[in-house]
Each structure stands twice: as structure tokens, then as C-alpha cells.
Motif scaffolding. Sequence first.
Motif, PDB file in Angstrom:
ATOM      1  N   PHE A 104      12.068 -21.180 -94.941  1.00 52.38           N
ATOM      2  CA  PHE A 104      11.709 -20.209 -95.056  1.00 52.38           C
ATOM      3  C   PHE A 104      10.283 -19.625 -93.897  1.00 52.38           C
ATOM      4  O   PHE A 104       9.055 -20.756 -94.460  1.00 52.38           O
ATOM      5  N   ASN A 105      10.574 -19.050 -93.479  1.00 51.27           N
ATOM      6  CA  ASN A 105       9.535 -18.495 -92.626  1.00 51.27           C
ATOM      7  C   ASN A 105       8.590 -17.363 -93.173  1.00 51.27           C
ATOM      8  O   ASN A 105       9.028 -16.492 -92.864  1.00 51.27           O
ATOM      9  N   PHE A 106       7.378 -17.704 -93.236  1.00 51.21           N
ATOM     10  CA  PHE A 106       6.276 -16.566 -94.030  1.00 51.21           C
ATOM     11  C   PHE A 106       6.117 -15.802 -93.205  1.00 51.21           C
ATOM     12  O   PHE A 106       5.688 -14.794 -93.968  1.00 51.21           O
ATOM     13  N   THR A 107       6.480 -15.717 -91.548  1.00 49.33           N
ATOM     14  CA  THR A 107       5.548 -15.015 -90.876  1.00 49.33           C
ATOM     15  C   THR A 107       6.038 -13.567 -90.721  1.00 49.33           C
ATOM     16  O   THR A 107       5.538 -12.687 -91.378  1.00 49.33           O
ATOM     17  N   ASP A 108       7.627 -14.183 -90.256  1.00 48.03           N
ATOM     18  CA  ASP A 108       8.500 -12.839 -90.415  1.00 48.03           C
ATOM     19  C   ASP A 108       9.759 -12.726 -91.611  1.00 48.03           C
ATOM     20  O   ASP A 108      10.763 -12.638 -91.480  1.00 48.03           O
ATOM     21  N   ARG A 109       9.285 -13.518 -92.480  1.00 48.10           N
ATOM     22  CA  ARG A 109      10.327 -13.876 -93.748  1.00 48.10           C
ATOM     23  C   ARG A 109      11.331 -14.043 -93.553  1.00 48.10           C
ATOM     24  O   ARG A 109      12.445 -13.102 -93.959  1.00 48.10           O
ATOM     25  N   THR A 110      11.789 -15.273 -92.430  1.00 51.82           N
ATOM     26  CA  THR A 110      13.025 -15.264 -92.071  1.00 51.82           C
ATOM     27  C   THR A 110      13.100 -16.609 -92.417  1.00 51.82           C
ATOM     28  O   THR A 110      12.603 -17.837 -92.756  1.00 51.82           O
ATOM     29  N   ILE A 111      14.904 -16.139 -93.027  1.00 54.85           N
ATOM     30  CA  ILE A 111      15.082 -17.954 -92.594  1.00 54.85           C
ATOM     31  C   ILE A 111      15.596 -19.117 -91.905  1.00 54.85           C
ATOM     32  O   ILE A 111      16.069 -18.485 -90.858  1.00 54.85           O
TER      33      ILE A 111
END
Length: 231
Positions: free
Chosen positions: A5-12
Motif C-alpha cells: 500500500f502506498n500511504f502517500t496517494d493511498r493506492t495499491i
Amino acid sequence: MITKFNFTDRTIKSYAIRKLTPKECFRLMGVRDDTICTMQTTVAEMKERSGQADNGGKQKDADMVISASQQYKQAGNSIVVDVLKAIYAQLWYPKEPKPKVQLSMFDDFFPEDALSQMPVDANHGEKVIITTFSGYDSQLMAADALREEYPDFRWTCMGWSDIDKYACQMHNLVFPQYADRALGDITKIDWHRVKDTLQGRDVDLFTYSSPCTDISQAGKQMGLKEGSGTR
């Protein structure tokens, strides 16, 4: 499934699907963990158990006696142990029927017409089991599982049959006490000899679970016409 999970843009960002291990497959089929440990015996453990030295085979001591690919195959061709256990419980430990919601006024006048309760084996004698197309024999595993719920349940296997090399090896790992009761190819079994070994006892449970292609070929060898199989 494993995700990142990419916590910056909240995408997988990416994902990967993990393959089930043989142990997890056996667990899904209801095999108990202690039995799985036996099924996954290593070459070194087998040598120690049998007291044999290195036989010059290709397998290393750390390898499992039955390869992972064969374990996947056998788990996929098996039957869920707990399903069989439930069937056995219905056969040998049927529950008392629930009382009727509405009683008939005629029951007191005509008791002979009342339905009898399901028979229960009060003696709980030792059950005689014969399995064919046995594989690693989830049928016998289910009998062991039934004893977890009913400690007085006793059973013995008087014969089992399989022609697959690895299935026979697995069976002998799990049930070494019945290795000398292997009946071999089902099309070549001398059932008169099997009957003699029973010494007058009845067979309480006879199981078979053949793949369609195998049973078709077996039927041809036994002289059965196509479509004449029995159930």
C-alpha cells in the motif's frame, strides 16, 4: 494475497498471490497436523525409523519422502476428513429423533403404527473397514477423527487397495500397521481370500472413490459393459 500500500496517494502499488503450501492443502482437507507431519516425513527421518543406511537414491536426507508435487495431487484427489466423520457419526451414533411438535391422538390407541427410533449400536463393537482406491486413506483418518468425539469407538482395517506408487507410499507412512493388508490392484483382488481373513466377521464399511477414467478402465478389465457400474 499480499498487497503493498502506498500511504502517500493511498493506492495499491502492487500485489502478489501466494500459492498454498501442501500443508495448507491437507489442512483444508481436514487432515490433522500430527498426521501431516507424518505425511511429510523426510528421507533422513525415514532412514532413522527403518534403521536403513543410504541406498544410493537421488533424494537428499532433507527431502521429503513424498515430493510436494505428489502431495498436491493426493490432497486434490482426496475427501474432506470431517465430512466423512459426520457421515460415520450418522451411521454409528445417530442422534435421538426430535419429539413431534403435534402428537397424534391415535398413537396411544395404535402404538404398533408408531415409527421406531433409529437403531443404536449399544455394544459399540469393533468396526471392520475395507477401503479401495484408498489414496492416503482419508476414510481411515475419519474413523480416527470420530474417536476424538466418541472415545469408545473402535475400528480396524482389514484391507485397502491402490495402484498408485506414491499413494501406497503415503498410506504406509500414515498407517504402517496396515502395510501388510494391501490388496493391490482392485481388478486382481481375490475376494474369497479376503473373506477368509475376516474369520466370519462382517464388513461394516466398504468404501471406494475412483476417478471416472480409472473406474471405466477397471470396469473394462473386469468385463463390465459401459454404463453398468453399481453404486
